[in-house]
Design a protein around this motif. Structure first.
Motif, PDB file in Angstrom:
ATOM      1  N   ILE A   1      23.926 -97.061  40.999  1.00  0.00           N
ATOM      2  CA  ILE A   1      25.273 -96.849  41.536  1.00  0.00           C
ATOM      3  C   ILE A   1      25.325 -95.566  42.359  1.00  0.00           C
ATOM      4  O   ILE A   1      25.968 -95.504  43.423  1.00  0.00           O
ATOM      5  CB  ILE A   1      26.309 -96.801  40.391  1.00  0.00           C
ATOM      6  N   SER A   2      24.636 -94.533  41.893  1.00  0.00           N
ATOM      7  CA  SER A   2      24.588 -93.261  42.611  1.00  0.00           C
ATOM      8  C   SER A   2      23.954 -93.435  43.995  1.00  0.00           C
ATOM      9  O   SER A   2      24.466 -92.927  45.000  1.00  0.00           O
ATOM     10  CB  SER A   2      23.802 -92.230  41.795  1.00  0.00           C
ATOM     11  N   LEU A   3      22.844 -94.156  44.056  1.00  0.00           N
ATOM     12  CA  LEU A   3      22.175 -94.413  45.334  1.00  0.00           C
ATOM     13  C   LEU A   3      23.034 -95.289  46.239  1.00  0.00           C
ATOM     14  O   LEU A   3      23.126 -95.056  47.453  1.00  0.00           O
ATOM     15  CB  LEU A   3      20.818 -95.076  45.091  1.00  0.00           C
ATOM     16  N   GLU A   4      23.667 -96.288  45.659  1.00  0.00           N
ATOM     17  CA  GLU A   4      24.544 -97.183  46.422  1.00  0.00           C
ATOM     18  C   GLU A   4      25.680 -96.399  47.076  1.00  0.00           C
ATOM     19  O   GLU A   4      26.021 -96.619  48.248  1.00  0.00           O
ATOM     20  CB  GLU A   4      25.116 -98.254  45.497  1.00  0.00           C
ATOM     21  N   THR A   5      26.253 -95.472  46.337  1.00  0.00           N
ATOM     22  CA  THR A   5      27.356 -94.655  46.857  1.00  0.00           C
ATOM     23  C   THR A   5      26.902 -93.838  48.065  1.00  0.00           C
ATOM     24  O   THR A   5      27.621 -93.725  49.060  1.00  0.00           O
ATOM     25  CB  THR A   5      27.891 -93.719  45.757  1.00  0.00           C
ATOM     26  N   LEU A   6      25.717 -93.266  47.978  1.00  0.00           N
ATOM     27  CA  LEU A   6      25.174 -92.510  49.106  1.00  0.00           C
ATOM     28  C   LEU A   6      24.946 -93.391  50.320  1.00  0.00           C
ATOM     29  O   LEU A   6      25.277 -93.020  51.454  1.00  0.00           O
ATOM     30  CB  LEU A   6      23.855 -91.847  48.705  1.00  0.00           C
ATOM     31  N   LEU A   7      24.399 -94.577  50.099  1.00  0.00           N
ATOM     32  CA  LEU A   7      24.066 -95.475  51.198  1.00  0.00           C
ATOM     33  C   LEU A   7      25.296 -96.029  51.914  1.00  0.00           C
ATOM     34  O   LEU A   7      25.247 -96.315  53.105  1.00  0.00           O
ATOM     35  CB  LEU A   7      23.206 -96.638  50.690  1.00  0.00           C
ATOM     36  N   THR A   8      26.393 -96.186  51.186  1.00  0.00           N
ATOM     37  CA  THR A   8      27.584 -96.803  51.777  1.00  0.00           C
ATOM     38  C   THR A   8      28.645 -95.801  52.212  1.00  0.00           C
ATOM     39  O   THR A   8      29.706 -96.191  52.690  1.00  0.00           O
ATOM     40  CB  THR A   8      28.230 -97.793  50.782  1.00  0.00           C
ATOM     41  N   SER A   9      28.357 -94.517  52.069  1.00  0.00           N
ATOM     42  CA  SER A   9      29.370 -93.494  52.355  1.00  0.00           C
ATOM     43  C   SER A   9      29.870 -93.509  53.787  1.00  0.00           C
ATOM     44  O   SER A   9      30.997 -93.089  54.062  1.00  0.00           O
ATOM     45  CB  SER A   9      28.835 -92.105  52.013  1.00  0.00           C
ATOM     46  N   ASP A  10      29.048 -93.992  54.731  1.00  0.00           N
ATOM     47  CA  ASP A  10      29.487 -94.010  56.132  1.00  0.00           C
ATOM     48  C   ASP A  10      29.472 -95.430  56.713  1.00  0.00           C
ATOM     49  O   ASP A  10      29.443 -95.611  57.923  1.00  0.00           O
ATOM     50  CB  ASP A  10      28.589 -93.104  56.979  1.00  0.00           C
ATOM     51  N   LEU A  11      29.498 -96.439  55.820  1.00  0.00           N
ATOM     52  CA  LEU A  11      29.462 -97.834  56.270  1.00  0.00           C
ATOM     53  C   LEU A  11      30.818 -98.501  56.103  1.00  0.00           C
ATOM     54  O   LEU A  11      31.595 -98.154  55.204  1.00  0.00           O
ATOM     55  CB  LEU A  11      28.406 -98.634  55.487  1.00  0.00           C
ATOM     56  N   LYS A  12      31.080 -99.487  56.943  1.00  0.00           N
ATOM     57  CA  LYS A  12      32.308-100.272  56.820  1.00  0.00           C
ATOM     58  C   LYS A  12      32.060-101.435  55.864  1.00  0.00           C
ATOM     59  O   LYS A  12      31.915-102.586  56.270  1.00  0.00           O
ATOM     60  CB  LYS A  12      32.731-100.793  58.190  1.00  0.00           C
ATOM     61  N   VAL A  13      31.976-101.101  54.572  1.00  0.00           N
ATOM     62  CA  VAL A  13      31.730-102.108  53.550  1.00  0.00           C
ATOM     63  C   VAL A  13      33.053-102.492  52.909  1.00  0.00           C
ATOM     64  O   VAL A  13      33.757-101.651  52.365  1.00  0.00           O
ATOM     65  CB  VAL A  13      30.756-101.590  52.473  1.00  0.00           C
ATOM     66  N   ILE A  14      33.395-103.771  52.966  1.00  0.00           N
ATOM     67  CA  ILE A  14      34.658-104.257  52.393  1.00  0.00           C
ATOM     68  C   ILE A  14      34.392-104.686  50.950  1.00  0.00           C
ATOM     69  O   ILE A  14      33.517-105.501  50.695  1.00  0.00           O
ATOM     70  CB  ILE A  14      35.212-105.462  53.187  1.00  0.00           C
ATOM     71  N   PRO A  15      35.129-104.141  49.979  1.00  0.00           N
ATOM     72  CA  PRO A  15      34.928-104.522  48.570  1.00  0.00           C
ATOM     73  C   PRO A  15      35.076-106.017  48.377  1.00  0.00           C
ATOM     74  O   PRO A  15      35.960-106.648  48.967  1.00  0.00           O
ATOM     75  CB  PRO A  15      36.033-103.754  47.838  1.00  0.00           C
ATOM     76  N   GLN A  16      34.196-106.582  47.540  1.00  0.00           N
ATOM     77  CA  GLN A  16      34.248-108.014  47.274  1.00  0.00           C
ATOM     78  C   GLN A  16      35.359-108.313  46.248  1.00  0.00           C
ATOM     79  O   GLN A  16      35.602-107.542  45.372  1.00  0.00           O
ATOM     80  CB  GLN A  16      32.889-108.496  46.739  1.00  0.00           C
TER      81      GLN A  16
ATOM     82  N   ASN B   1      38.910-119.030  65.255  1.00  0.00           N
ATOM     83  CA  ASN B   1      37.587-119.605  65.474  1.00  0.00           C
ATOM     84  C   ASN B   1      36.591-118.804  64.643  1.00  0.00           C
ATOM     85  O   ASN B   1      36.200-117.707  65.003  1.00  0.00           O
ATOM     86  CB  ASN B   1      37.225-119.540  66.959  1.00  0.00           C
ATOM     87  N   ARG B   2      36.194-119.341  63.492  1.00  0.00           N
ATOM     88  CA  ARG B   2      35.346-118.603  62.567  1.00  0.00           C
ATOM     89  C   ARG B   2      33.881-118.715  62.979  1.00  0.00           C
ATOM     90  O   ARG B   2      33.055-119.258  62.252  1.00  0.00           O
ATOM     91  CB  ARG B   2      35.561-119.117  61.140  1.00  0.00           C
ATOM     92  N   LYS B   3      33.596-118.192  64.136  1.00  0.00           N
ATOM     93  CA  LYS B   3      32.235-118.257  64.657  1.00  0.00           C
ATOM     94  C   LYS B   3      31.793-116.867  65.113  1.00  0.00           C
ATOM     95  O   LYS B   3      32.551-116.138  65.759  1.00  0.00           O
ATOM     96  CB  LYS B   3      32.146-119.243  65.822  1.00  0.00           C
TER      97      LYS B   3
ATOM     98  N   GLN C   1      33.630-108.702  57.069  1.00  0.00           N
ATOM     99  CA  GLN C   1      34.643-109.743  56.851  1.00  0.00           C
ATOM    100  C   GLN C   1      35.610-109.875  58.038  1.00  0.00           C
ATOM    101  O   GLN C   1      36.810-109.625  57.916  1.00  0.00           O
ATOM    102  CB  GLN C   1      35.409-109.462  55.556  1.00  0.00           C
ATOM    103  N   PRO C   2      35.079-110.276  59.190  1.00  0.00           N
ATOM    104  CA  PRO C   2      35.891-110.303  60.414  1.00  0.00           C
ATOM    105  C   PRO C   2      37.060-111.287  60.394  1.00  0.00           C
ATOM    106  O   PRO C   2      38.026-111.114  61.136  1.00  0.00           O
ATOM    107  CB  PRO C   2      34.870-110.710  61.481  1.00  0.00           C
ATOM    108  N   PHE C   3      37.016-112.302  59.532  1.00  0.00           N
ATOM    109  CA  PHE C   3      38.052-113.330  59.541  1.00  0.00           C
ATOM    110  C   PHE C   3      39.172-113.076  58.537  1.00  0.00           C
ATOM    111  O   PHE C   3      40.176-113.786  58.532  1.00  0.00           O
ATOM    112  CB  PHE C   3      37.415-114.706  59.287  1.00  0.00           C
ATOM    113  N   THR C   4      38.990-112.060  57.691  1.00  0.00           N
ATOM    114  CA  THR C   4      40.035-111.726  56.716  1.00  0.00           C
ATOM    115  C   THR C   4      40.450-110.261  56.755  1.00  0.00           C
ATOM    116  O   THR C   4      41.497-109.897  56.233  1.00  0.00           O
ATOM    117  CB  THR C   4      39.557-112.057  55.279  1.00  0.00           C
TER     118      THR C   4
ATOM    119  N   VAL D   1      33.226-112.312  68.489  1.00  0.00           N
ATOM    120  CA  VAL D   1      33.809-112.645  67.188  1.00  0.00           C
ATOM    121  C   VAL D   1      35.332-112.647  67.319  1.00  0.00           C
ATOM    122  O   VAL D   1      35.914-111.643  67.725  1.00  0.00           O
ATOM    123  CB  VAL D   1      33.419-111.620  66.090  1.00  0.00           C
ATOM    124  N   ASN D   2      35.962-113.772  66.984  1.00  0.00           N
ATOM    125  CA  ASN D   2      37.439-113.825  67.023  1.00  0.00           C
ATOM    126  C   ASN D   2      38.021-113.422  68.373  1.00  0.00           C
ATOM    127  O   ASN D   2      39.049-112.753  68.436  1.00  0.00           O
ATOM    128  CB  ASN D   2      38.035-112.906  65.950  1.00  0.00           C
ATOM    129  N   GLY D   3      37.329-113.755  69.440  1.00  0.00           N
ATOM    130  CA  GLY D   3      37.802-113.375  70.763  1.00  0.00           C
ATOM    131  C   GLY D   3      37.478-111.949  71.137  1.00  0.00           C
ATOM    132  O   GLY D   3      37.704-111.531  72.280  1.00  0.00           O
TER     133      GLY D   3
END
Length: 287
Positions: free
Chosen positions: A272-287, A3-5, A111-114, A35-37
């Protein structure tokens, strides 16, 4: 079948001990996420953004000081909650809607469904990390890395006669600087007073950290412009400039500003340097 809701809904936690004003019970505002039950309940954070709307809150509570403070602490009565939803009261209704959209976007990034590792465990922490003010986050992370490397420089120079200047400067910076202040404040003040000493220390720092410092100080010089450009107050939205805003608008804005100052290659390196700092502790899934 999946259920993709993504369901995100505010509610009053009636199981919590209420606070009472004029015989009316006030309960903490929570959010239910499904999400997903998988389910999670977290405390709403809209009260953290109400200070700038003080006059609007006083209008809603008819300037009752106790009610004002309860709202600022994230407590609502059932009657007030219903009125906010029915009358779409500014700014509370708009903050509710914005918070719902923000949480939905955070979950979507995960990306909860994949993503087989997706979980709502500790989602309250994820919510805080994704919505933290990015200027504060960048400053804090660079200060932490800078102090760590500065300490290593100090320790390596203790017993080396040829490094006495490095030892004295690093010792001063470690032990006689008020590190409760922001890194940007430290850097600007120190550069003004001890420019040659600060540059000397930087020669002993990693290339990565030197790039981060340059990128952040360039970003910091544009913060006021950035905040004016992305003013959210009139829209009744969450006012912090978060990583979500960075993704949607700010990254491109900053890149264009950097490109004008430093050229395309350096602008990309800094972003890119700033992006790396901002995402260092985030659950970011590569596109």
């Amino acid at each position: 079948m999946i259920n993709r809701k993504i369901t995100v809904k505010h509610y009053l936690n009636l199981r919590a001990k209420p606070k009472t004003v004029l015989k009316e019970h006030y309960y903490p505002l929570y959010i239910q996420i499904i999400v997903n039950g998988k389910k999670a309940q977290i405390k709403s954070k809209i009260n953290e953004h109400l200070k700038i709307y003080r006059s609007d809150i006083e209008r809603i509570t008819k300037n009752n000081q106790e009610k004002n403070e309860l709202l600022m602490d994230g407590f609502l009565s059932e009657k007030l909650f219903e009125e906010i939803l029915k009358l779409k009261s500014f700014p509370l209704y708009h903050l509710l809607i914005d918070e719902t959209e923000v949480i939905t976007r955070i979950i979507t990034i995960m990306q909860p469904f994949t993503n087989n590792d997706f979980s709502l465990n500790n989602f309250s922490d994820d919510y805080s990390k994704y919505t933290e003010e990015i200027t504060h986050k960048l400053d804090s992370k660079i200060k932490e890395a800078y102090r760590k490397e500065l300490k290593n420089v100090f320790l390596k120079s203790i017993d080396q006669e040829e490094s006495r200047d490095i030892f004295k400067t690093s010792n001063f910076l470690i032990h006689f600087i008020n590190w409760e202040n922001t890194f940007s404040n430290y850097y600007e003040s120190t550069f003004e007073i001890l420019p040659s000493e600060l540059k000397m220390i930087e020669n002993y720092l990693s290339n990565e950290l030197r790039t981060q410092i340059k990128a952040f100080m360039a970003y910091h010089s544009k913060v006021n412009v950035l905040k004016r450009f992305f003013e959210k107050r009139e829209l009744g939205k969450i006012s912090t400039l978060s990583y979500l805003d960075w993704q949607i608008d700010i990254r491109n804005f900053v890149y264009k500003e950097f490109e004008l100052l430093f050229g395309e290659q350096k602008a990309l390196q800094y972003v890119i340097s700033l992006e790396t700092l901002l995402t260092s502790d985030l659950k970011v899934i590569p596109q």
